[in-house]
Enzyme design. Structure first.
Site, mmCIF file in Angstrom:
data_model
loop_
_atom_site.group_PDB
_atom_site.id
_atom_site.type_symbol
_atom_site.label_atom_id
_atom_site.label_comp_id
_atom_site.label_asym_id
_atom_site.label_seq_id
_atom_site.Cartn_x
_atom_site.Cartn_y
_atom_site.Cartn_z
ATOM 1 N N GLU A 141 0.938 -1.093 -0.024
ATOM 2 C CA GLU A 141 0.001 -0.029 0.219
ATOM 3 C C GLU A 141 0.971 1.321 -0.017
ATOM 4 O O GLU A 141 2.068 1.196 0.447
ATOM 5 C CB GLU A 141 -0.895 0.128 1.293
ATOM 6 C CG GLU A 141 -1.812 -1.050 1.417
ATOM 7 C CD GLU A 141 -2.612 -1.301 2.629
ATOM 8 O OE1 GLU A 141 -3.889 -1.384 2.813
ATOM 9 O OE2 GLU A 141 -2.268 -0.565 3.541
ATOM 10 N N ASN A 176 5.117 0.052 15.868
ATOM 11 C CA ASN A 176 3.821 -0.272 15.601
ATOM 12 C C ASN A 176 2.705 -0.854 16.625
ATOM 13 O O ASN A 176 1.917 -1.216 16.170
ATOM 14 C CB ASN A 176 3.830 -0.972 14.273
ATOM 15 C CG ASN A 176 4.441 -0.577 13.078
ATOM 16 O OD1 ASN A 176 4.293 0.710 12.749
ATOM 17 N ND2 ASN A 176 5.448 -1.167 12.502
ATOM 18 N N GLU A 216 -10.161 0.295 12.629
ATOM 19 C CA GLU A 216 -8.831 1.195 12.796
ATOM 20 C C GLU A 216 -8.513 2.134 11.481
ATOM 21 O O GLU A 216 -8.457 1.631 10.323
ATOM 22 C CB GLU A 216 -7.390 0.323 13.087
ATOM 23 C CG GLU A 216 -7.678 -0.474 14.514
ATOM 24 C CD GLU A 216 -6.317 -0.802 15.149
ATOM 25 O OE1 GLU A 216 -5.167 -0.487 14.812
ATOM 26 O OE2 GLU A 216 -6.644 -1.674 15.934
ATOM 27 N N GLU A 229 -7.500 -1.808 9.235
ATOM 28 C CA GLU A 229 -7.767 -2.912 9.584
ATOM 29 C C GLU A 229 -8.867 -2.933 10.749
ATOM 30 O O GLU A 229 -9.439 -1.878 11.358
ATOM 31 C CB GLU A 229 -6.717 -3.762 10.287
ATOM 32 C CG GLU A 229 -6.181 -3.251 11.515
ATOM 33 C CD GLU A 229 -5.148 -4.249 12.114
ATOM 34 O OE1 GLU A 229 -4.654 -5.314 11.521
ATOM 35 O OE2 GLU A 229 -4.511 -3.721 13.136
ATOM 36 N N ASN A 231 -10.048 -5.215 14.059
ATOM 37 C CA ASN A 231 -10.038 -6.176 15.019
ATOM 38 C C ASN A 231 -11.415 -6.712 15.692
ATOM 39 O O ASN A 231 -12.083 -6.044 16.136
ATOM 40 C CB ASN A 231 -9.148 -5.485 16.226
ATOM 41 C CG ASN A 231 -7.860 -5.254 15.821
ATOM 42 O OD1 ASN A 231 -7.069 -6.379 15.589
ATOM 43 N ND2 ASN A 231 -7.307 -4.179 15.999
#
Length: 418
Positions: A141, A176, A216, A229, A231
């Site tokens: 990406e 991260n 997120e 993403e 969760n």
């Protein structure tokens, strides 16, 4: 699955229904539980379809696009080899992010600024993805430089109802992985918050999601936001949402699992006050902002006497911190009527937290929450490396001096002459 058989035997003996909640989102485990549904087992969480769809970054991105959710520009298929990775990266335009399709927790991710770094990133990411997740598929990406990491808590039932429970600011990270979270965010205006919430709900409905989940996003300096993403579980940082909304998310998840419809409408969801969470780790913050420390907790005292403090932990004095589990000691949460009050209480709570026997990151956490940039809300995912370009060294201030004195007071006495 012997433990499951034991549960089922107990259920038969007691003629009771057993409800099981997993902290891991494993489709294989849930599939096994689904087969045992007639035996009296209820899984608290979304179904296998939602977990599988959102657990795969390639599939989740395609679903997000179809649900009209903003996504990061990039290649939506599986990258076959390093040569194809370079070709795709050139088409997207550097810098790019190479990430594991089945990844999470910051693993299997590399930033590439040129062809050479793309080839190297492809090799390392695929190896790490295979060893960590048993799946070496990668996607590429556009890398959003210097973004904020802001997520939306969603809650959905089995009757087609879904809510967004406002946002959590999670931009303070190392490798991260989140370190400090707060709710709400200092950055979002009501219009952006609503747009992000509506897109998060749209994605949840697209996969027929039921239970609590988190969508997120990466948010740039112009408040453009992009899906990162979803969760499909209860997040570590969920307490800050509970503080500002008044909802007990675990209770809501249990109600949803039992088949009850949601009790609230979107208009019922408030933002009352401010909440901050610090992740207290058994880590040495002077090494790469936190490398794990192991040992026995020779002394452990949580600062529960400080007003409006919540501590979620699973250890006690005498517990061993081993290499086999995540090094998190606890989640320390403070609440206030406004951000300044919540931060002041966090400062006091950190100063009164006693941990001995292992290294811990309280000094780093305290420095972060009092740093002028953080206090002003001037943060991004690059906060730590920008503020501490040579690594965290620590500052010797009055609060930590008093913290030190408490540590040696058991062995020494001091007389101060003024």
């Amino acid at each position: 699955m012997n433990w499951l058989k034991c549960c089922l035997c107990i259920a038969r003996l007691l003629d009771k229904q057993i409800t099981i909640r997993f902290l891991v989102s494993s489709p294989k485990v849930i599939s096994s539980l689904s087969l045992q549904a007639s035996e009296g087992v209820t899984f608290i969480g979304p179904d296998t379809h939602a977990i599988q769809a959102m657990g795969d970054k390639i599939e989740s991105k395609l679903l997000a696009k179809n649900a009209k959710v903003n996504t990061i520009p990039g290649f939506d298929g599986v990258v076959k080899d390093a040569d194809e990775a370079v070709r795709i990266a050139r088409e997207i335009g550097y810098p790019v992010m190479i990430k594991a399709s089945a990844g999470g927790g910051g693993k299997g991710m590399r930033i590439a600024w040129d062809d050479e770094e793309t080839r190297e990133g492809f090799r390392f990411s695929s190896q790490e993805a295979a060893s960590s997740f048993g799946d070496d598929r990668l996607l590429i990406e556009k890398f959003i430089d210097n973004p904020r990491h802001i997520e939306i808590q969603v809650l959905a039932d089995k009757h087609g109802n879904a809510l967004w429970l406002n946002e959590r600011e999670c931009s303070i990270q190392r490798r991260n992985q989140k370190v400090v979270e707060e709710a709400p965010s200092t950055f979002l205006d009501p219009e952006t918050r609503r747009a992000m919430g509506e897109q998060a709900v749209a994605l949840a409905k697209a996969v027929k999601y039921s239970s609590a989940g988190t969508v997120e996003f990466l948010v740039d300096s112009s408040k453009n936001f992009y899906f990162l993403e979803m969760n499909t579980r209860l997040q570590v940082e969920h307490p800050v949402t509970e503080c500002i909304t008044g909802l007990d998310l675990v209770q809501e998840m249990i109600r949803v699992a039992k088949g009850y419809p949601l009790r609230h409408k979107q208009a019922d969801i408030p933002i009352n006050g401010w909440a901050v969470e610090c992740r207290v780790y058994a880590e040495d913050p002077y090494k790469s902002f936190g490398l794990p420390s192991i040992g026995k907790l020779s002394q452990y005292q949580e600062p529960l006497h400080v007003p409006s403090v919540r501590v979620d932990s699973g250890i006690q004095q005498g517990s061993d911190i081993s290499i086999y589990y995540d090094p998190m000691i606890s989640k320390l949460i403070t609440y206030g009527s406004n951000r300044a009050e919540a931060l002041k209480r966090m400062e006091e709570a950190l100063d009164n937290y006693v941990i001995r026997g292992v290294a811990h990151n309280i000094s780093l956490l305290r420095e972060v929450i009092i740093h002028p940039r953080f206090v002003q809300g001037d943060i991004s995912t690059k906060f730590l490396p920008e503020v501490y370009p040579d690594g965290f060294k620590g500052l010797f201030h009055l609060g930590m001096f008093l913290f030190f004195l408490r540590g040696v007071s058991d062995y020494c006495s001091f007389t101060f002459i003024v």
